[in-house]
Motif scaffolding. Structure first.
Motif, short mmCIF file in Angstrom:
data_model
loop_
_atom_site.label_atom_id
_atom_site.label_comp_id
_atom_site.label_asym_id
_atom_site.label_seq_id
_atom_site.Cartn_x
_atom_site.Cartn_y
_atom_site.Cartn_z
N UNK A 162 -43.83 -26.52 -65.41
CA UNK A 162 -42.96 -25.99 -66.62
C UNK A 162 -44.25 -25.77 -67.96
N UNK A 163 -44.10 -26.89 -68.32
CA UNK A 163 -44.49 -27.60 -69.97
C UNK A 163 -43.53 -26.51 -70.37
N UNK A 214 -30.64 -23.80 -56.04
CA UNK A 214 -29.69 -24.90 -55.80
C UNK A 214 -29.14 -25.05 -57.06
N UNK A 215 -30.11 -25.58 -57.94
CA UNK A 215 -30.09 -26.63 -59.21
C UNK A 215 -30.05 -25.53 -59.80
N UNK A 216 -30.36 -24.21 -60.06
CA UNK A 216 -30.74 -23.39 -61.17
C UNK A 216 -29.74 -22.78 -62.23
N UNK A 217 -28.39 -22.74 -61.76
CA UNK A 217 -27.52 -22.42 -62.80
C UNK A 217 -27.44 -23.80 -64.13
N UNK A 218 -27.22 -25.05 -63.05
CA UNK A 218 -26.76 -26.29 -63.51
C UNK A 218 -27.89 -26.48 -64.98
N UNK A 248 -38.45 -21.06 -63.94
CA UNK A 248 -36.90 -22.03 -63.50
C UNK A 248 -37.34 -22.85 -61.90
N UNK A 249 -36.46 -24.09 -62.26
CA UNK A 249 -36.49 -25.21 -60.77
C UNK A 249 -36.89 -24.37 -59.49
#
Length: 74
Positions: free
Chosen positions: A25-26, A39-43, A34-35
């Motif tokens: 990510x840096x 399933x966590x991307x919206x959050x 994006x993660x």
């Protein structure tokens, strides 16, 4: 300086991740990272928007497009 400190220590802006994920990510924004957990991307994107609004940070067009794409899939 105070706003930078607050942003750096804001729990909404901090993510607990492993070393390799943190390295990937840096300082990338949503346009370039994006993660890996889809399933966590919206959050994740929602939190980024909250932080950017709270601290009045700018968003590039590419980042806005990436965020919109993620939010449309939520």
């Amino acid at each position: 300086p105070e706003q930078r400190r607050d942003l750096a220590n804001d729990p909404r802006n901090l993510q607990a991740v492993d070393g390799p994920t943190n390295s990937k990510k840096s300082d990338s924004d949503a346009a370039s990272w994006l993660p890996p957990n889809k399933g966590y991307r919206c959050t994740y994107v929602s939190r980024q928007i909250d932080v950017k609004a709270l601290y009045r940070l700018w968003v590039t067009q590419a980042e806005k497009d990436a965020m919109s794409q993620v939010l449309h899939s939520c």
